[in-house]
Design a protein around this motif. Structure first.
Motif, PDB file in Angstrom:
ATOM      1  N   MET A 373       0.826  -1.205   0.000  1.00  0.00           N
ATOM      2  CA  MET A 373       0.000   0.000   0.000  1.00  0.00           C
ATOM      3  C   MET A 373       0.860   1.255   0.000  1.00  0.00           C
ATOM      4  O   MET A 373       0.590   2.217  -0.731  1.00  0.00           O
ATOM      5  CB  MET A 373      -0.937   0.004   1.212  1.00  0.00           C
ATOM      6  CG  MET A 373      -1.779   1.271   1.283  1.00  0.00           C
ATOM      7  SD  MET A 373      -2.766   1.383   2.778  1.00  0.00           S
ATOM      8  CE  MET A 373      -3.251   3.120   2.688  1.00  0.00           C
ATOM      9  N   VAL A 374       1.891   1.269   0.825  1.00  0.00           N
ATOM     10  CA  VAL A 374       2.781   2.433   0.870  1.00  0.00           C
ATOM     11  C   VAL A 374       3.428   2.661  -0.494  1.00  0.00           C
ATOM     12  O   VAL A 374       3.480   3.789  -1.006  1.00  0.00           O
ATOM     13  CB  VAL A 374       3.861   2.242   1.959  1.00  0.00           C
ATOM     14  CG1 VAL A 374       4.889   3.362   1.893  1.00  0.00           C
ATOM     15  CG2 VAL A 374       3.207   2.206   3.340  1.00  0.00           C
ATOM     16  N   ALA A 375       3.902   1.587  -1.108  1.00  0.00           N
ATOM     17  CA  ALA A 375       4.562   1.715  -2.415  1.00  0.00           C
ATOM     18  C   ALA A 375       3.593   2.194  -3.491  1.00  0.00           C
ATOM     19  O   ALA A 375       3.911   3.096  -4.279  1.00  0.00           O
ATOM     20  CB  ALA A 375       5.177   0.375  -2.820  1.00  0.00           C
ATOM     21  N   ALA A 377       0.735   3.810  -3.047  1.00  0.00           N
ATOM     22  CA  ALA A 377       0.321   5.191  -2.770  1.00  0.00           C
ATOM     23  C   ALA A 377       1.365   6.177  -3.277  1.00  0.00           C
ATOM     24  O   ALA A 377       1.021   7.220  -3.862  1.00  0.00           O
ATOM     25  CB  ALA A 377       0.095   5.375  -1.272  1.00  0.00           C
ATOM     26  N   TRP A 378       2.633   5.870  -3.076  1.00  0.00           N
ATOM     27  CA  TRP A 378       3.694   6.757  -3.568  1.00  0.00           C
ATOM     28  C   TRP A 378       3.678   6.827  -5.092  1.00  0.00           C
ATOM     29  O   TRP A 378       3.810   7.902  -5.674  1.00  0.00           O
ATOM     30  CB  TRP A 378       5.053   6.279  -3.070  1.00  0.00           C
ATOM     31  CG  TRP A 378       6.164   7.187  -3.497  1.00  0.00           C
ATOM     32  CD1 TRP A 378       6.515   8.384  -2.942  1.00  0.00           C
ATOM     33  CD2 TRP A 378       7.060   6.971  -4.592  1.00  0.00           C
ATOM     34  NE1 TRP A 378       7.585   8.929  -3.623  1.00  0.00           N
ATOM     35  CE2 TRP A 378       7.934   8.090  -4.638  1.00  0.00           C
ATOM     36  CE3 TRP A 378       7.207   5.959  -5.517  1.00  0.00           C
ATOM     37  CZ2 TRP A 378       8.938   8.197  -5.591  1.00  0.00           C
ATOM     38  CZ3 TRP A 378       8.205   6.062  -6.477  1.00  0.00           C
ATOM     39  CH2 TRP A 378       9.065   7.174  -6.500  1.00  0.00           C
ATOM     40  N   MET A 379       3.489   5.691  -5.748  1.00  0.00           N
ATOM     41  CA  MET A 379       3.438   5.682  -7.212  1.00  0.00           C
ATOM     42  C   MET A 379       2.262   6.501  -7.734  1.00  0.00           C
ATOM     43  O   MET A 379       2.401   7.304  -8.669  1.00  0.00           O
ATOM     44  CB  MET A 379       3.356   4.243  -7.735  1.00  0.00           C
ATOM     45  CG  MET A 379       4.611   3.427  -7.505  1.00  0.00           C
ATOM     46  SD  MET A 379       4.397   1.716  -8.077  1.00  0.00           S
ATOM     47  CE  MET A 379       5.892   0.966  -7.431  1.00  0.00           C
ATOM     48  N   LEU A 380       1.090   6.304  -7.128  1.00  0.00           N
ATOM     49  CA  LEU A 380      -0.076   7.067  -7.574  1.00  0.00           C
ATOM     50  C   LEU A 380       0.116   8.564  -7.348  1.00  0.00           C
ATOM     51  O   LEU A 380      -0.355   9.389  -8.138  1.00  0.00           O
ATOM     52  CB  LEU A 380      -1.332   6.579  -6.849  1.00  0.00           C
ATOM     53  CG  LEU A 380      -1.859   5.201  -7.250  1.00  0.00           C
ATOM     54  CD1 LEU A 380      -3.069   4.826  -6.401  1.00  0.00           C
ATOM     55  CD2 LEU A 380      -2.237   5.160  -8.728  1.00  0.00           C
ATOM     56  N   SER A 381       0.799   8.910  -6.274  1.00  0.00           N
ATOM     57  CA  SER A 381       1.030  10.337  -6.003  1.00  0.00           C
ATOM     58  C   SER A 381       1.898  10.974  -7.083  1.00  0.00           C
ATOM     59  O   SER A 381       1.869  12.191  -7.272  1.00  0.00           O
ATOM     60  CB  SER A 381       1.693  10.519  -4.639  1.00  0.00           C
ATOM     61  OG  SER A 381       3.058  10.105  -4.661  1.00  0.00           O
ATOM     62  N   ALA A 410      -7.310  11.546  -0.772  1.00  0.00           N
ATOM     63  CA  ALA A 410      -8.285  10.496  -0.464  1.00  0.00           C
ATOM     64  C   ALA A 410      -8.312   9.442  -1.563  1.00  0.00           C
ATOM     65  O   ALA A 410      -8.395   8.237  -1.288  1.00  0.00           O
ATOM     66  CB  ALA A 410      -9.673  11.103  -0.277  1.00  0.00           C
ATOM     67  N   VAL A 411      -8.242   9.889  -2.814  1.00  0.00           N
ATOM     68  CA  VAL A 411      -8.201   8.937  -3.930  1.00  0.00           C
ATOM     69  C   VAL A 411      -6.956   8.064  -3.835  1.00  0.00           C
ATOM     70  O   VAL A 411      -7.017   6.839  -3.972  1.00  0.00           O
ATOM     71  CB  VAL A 411      -8.235   9.683  -5.281  1.00  0.00           C
ATOM     72  CG1 VAL A 411      -7.908   8.728  -6.434  1.00  0.00           C
ATOM     73  CG2 VAL A 411      -9.592  10.334  -5.504  1.00  0.00           C
ATOM     74  N   ILE A 412      -5.812   8.691  -3.591  1.00  0.00           N
ATOM     75  CA  ILE A 412      -4.549   7.945  -3.526  1.00  0.00           C
ATOM     76  C   ILE A 412      -4.572   6.917  -2.395  1.00  0.00           C
ATOM     77  O   ILE A 412      -4.237   5.739  -2.587  1.00  0.00           O
ATOM     78  CB  ILE A 412      -3.371   8.923  -3.350  1.00  0.00           C
ATOM     79  CG1 ILE A 412      -3.161   9.733  -4.632  1.00  0.00           C
ATOM     80  CG2 ILE A 412      -2.094   8.178  -2.979  1.00  0.00           C
ATOM     81  CD1 ILE A 412      -2.181  10.884  -4.479  1.00  0.00           C
ATOM     82  N   LEU A 413      -4.991   7.339  -1.206  1.00  0.00           N
ATOM     83  CA  LEU A 413      -4.953   6.445  -0.049  1.00  0.00           C
ATOM     84  C   LEU A 413      -5.967   5.318  -0.170  1.00  0.00           C
ATOM     85  O   LEU A 413      -5.649   4.145   0.087  1.00  0.00           O
ATOM     86  CB  LEU A 413      -5.196   7.239   1.231  1.00  0.00           C
ATOM     87  CG  LEU A 413      -4.107   8.240   1.630  1.00  0.00           C
ATOM     88  CD1 LEU A 413      -4.511   8.977   2.903  1.00  0.00           C
ATOM     89  CD2 LEU A 413      -2.774   7.516   1.845  1.00  0.00           C
TER      90      LEU A 413
END
Length: 526
Positions: A373-375, A377-381, A410-413
């Motif tokens: 999830m962390v990885a 989320a960073w990619m989507l950001s 909110a979308v990213i998370l």
């Protein structure tokens, strides 16, 4: 050369007129709802719930039992076909919006509302969760504690006219819901007066009304931007995947989300009221913490507003979990450690279990999910576009507007949580679809459609009822093979998206961040 030829053929197909014909798209969306209504109105079957005796004329309405005996080889494939048709219709309408289609949004909203209302006037299907909501409410009406007592503990000892209609597999599971969710379940059971049929009707209304409010508030957030308004309608009240997943199953995701969306409505004007909204949302389900983090991120440069947000959120949380039902917060932890069929995890869990055992493999996958999830989320950001949510002057920097930051975060998370969680279900997707509608088109739109349709197909046969052996084999192949593979494909697609577009971003000039300018960080969407 072969790859180039395939790409060219795909591009030619995507340029075909039917792929952005809104009349065709809306027809397919309506057809999907008609299929759902037709199957449900036939009454109890392998996919439609048994609700016990009817004592009055309240919905859900269906033909008298025995009028139509719907075979599983009719009901299940019909729903599969309807879901595929509805998703294709959503994709076509989405492409039409990107190509310049500007419909009458009031009529579009009314169409979505009509389909949503009709879906809640027939029996729920394919998930027995609503029966458990009714059971937890009934336990409260009886003066007992649903966080400590399970429905099975009661109906195995004595007859109860409502609890007897619950279904496996959760009959021995105490409630994991927050105090406000438990309150809605108590109210539905009280209004239902010991009758499962009537209790389910009220629970359907508690799903429908918040669902419609979410759609209306999101349209309000889109302000005067016609295109964004259309997106919000397509992604909420007219979204065939959400009508199916949330309303046809009478799940409480809309009740969970509505207060968070109301909080977003106030985020530019009152951090305190925004906090109240997200705090109330947290008293339904603790998973709404992602929206709280998103709001806090939007205020991170202004500590005074951040404090107001925290104070506002703390009030309903303290009342709900501190004073009214303190044990509810601990109850939510029971919902961890599960792996759902159809997620990405079963493909890894089975071979791991052979090596390190089942409990250890589940623990490893749980931690792996958080790491993924962390990885993700960073990619989507790095790849999701920055666009101002309407309501402020176009020259404003979206990276400093708290609403734009909160919506994008909110979308990213939520999206990264959904695609990486070992336990994921299609109705959870509402938490991403709603804020996603306030953004401009990106690959994530299509990935959510792809993810959602496979999960929906997988859980058409989700009830713990006796399907025939051939149907079990087909359903297992769809759920454990195709759907799990589709979820792995989503992860691969996000990584590829980031690798090809997001790992080397140029410095963006201020003018390039305006609402209607091209997104330099995101590729053109087909």
């Amino acid at each position: 050369m072969a790859v180039a030829g395939v790409r060219e053929r795909l591009r030619s197909m995507l340029r075909a007129p039917w792929t952005h014909n809104p009349v065709l798209g809306l027809s397919l969306i309506v057809a999907a709802s008609v299929v759902t209504l037709a199957v449900a109105v036939c009454g109890p079957s392998s996919v439609a719930l048994k609700l016990g005796p009817r004592v009055d004329l309240l919905p859900p309405w269906y033909l008298p039992v025995g009028t139509v005996e719907l075979n599983e080889w009719v009901a299940v494939p019909a729903l599969w076909l309807g879901l595929v048709a509805g998703t294709i219709g959503l994709w076509i309408c989405w492409r039409a919006v990107n190509s310049g289609w500007r419909p009458n949004n009031k009529r579009l909203f009314l169409l979505g509302s009509l389909l949503s209302v009709l879906t809640c006037l027939v029996p729920p299907m394919t998930s027995a969760d609503v029966l458990m909501y009714a059971a937890y409410g009934r336990i409260q009406v009886l003066g007992l504690d649903p966080y400590n007592i399970t429905p099975a503990e009661i109906f195995r000892q004595e007859y109860d006219p409502l609890l007897i209609w619950t279904e496996r597999p959760w009959q021995d599971t105490p409630s994991v819901y927050g105090p406000l969710a438990s309150g809605s379940q108590w109210l539905a059971a009280w209004l239902g007066d010991g009758n499962m049929h009537n209790t389910v009707f009220w629970l359907q209304m508690f799903a429908l009304l918040p669902f419609l409010v979410i759609g209306a508030v999101t349209v309000m957030l889109a302000r005067d931007d016609h295109k964004i308004q259309t997106r919000t309608i397509l992604f909420t009240v007219l979204n065939p995947l959400m009508i199916w997943s949330v309303l046809a199953g009478a799940h409480n995701e809309a009740l969970t989300l509505v207060f968070a969306i109301l909080g977003l409505l106030f985020i530019r004007r009152s951090p305190f009221l925004a906090g109240i909204g997200i705090g109330i949302a947290g008293t339904v389900k603790v998973s709404l913490v992602f929206y709280g983090i998103a709001m806090a991120w939007g205020y991170r440069r202004d500590w005074r507003k951040l404090v107001q947000l925290f104070v506002g959120a703390a009030i309903p949380l303290a009342i709900g979990y501190g004073l009214i039902v303190p044990r509810a917060l601990l109850a939510a932890s029971r919902n961890t450690g599960y792996i759902s069929a159809g997620s990405w995890a079963p493909w890894l869990q089975w071979p791991l279990a052979q090596v390190i055992g089942d409990p250890s493999s589940r623990g490893f996958i749980g931690w792996a999910g958080w790491g993924l999830m962390v990885a993700v989320a960073w990619m989507l950001s790095r790849v999701l576009p920055w666009r101002l949510v309407p309501g402020v002057p176009d020259h404003e920097d979206p990276r400093r507007d708290p609403l734009t930051i909160a919506v994008r975060t909110a979308v990213i998370l939520t999206a990264s949580w959904l695609v990486t969680s070992p336990y994921t279900l299609s109705w959870y997707d509402l938490t991403t679809w709603v804020p996603l509608g306030l953004m401009v088109a990106s690959r994530l739109d299509v990935l959510m459609m792809w993810r959602g349709v496979w999960l929906s197909l997988a859980y058409v046969t989700g009830r713990s009822v006796e399907f025939s052996k051939p149907m079990q084999d087909v359903a297992g192949f769809v759920r454990d093979g195709l759907c799990s593979g589709a979820q792995v494909a989503v992860l691969v697609a996000i990584v590829w998206w980031w690798w090809t577009w997001g790992h080397e971003l140029p410095t963006l000039p201020r003018w390039s961040l305006r609402r209607h300018s091209p997104a330099p960080s995101v590729q053109p969407v087909p």
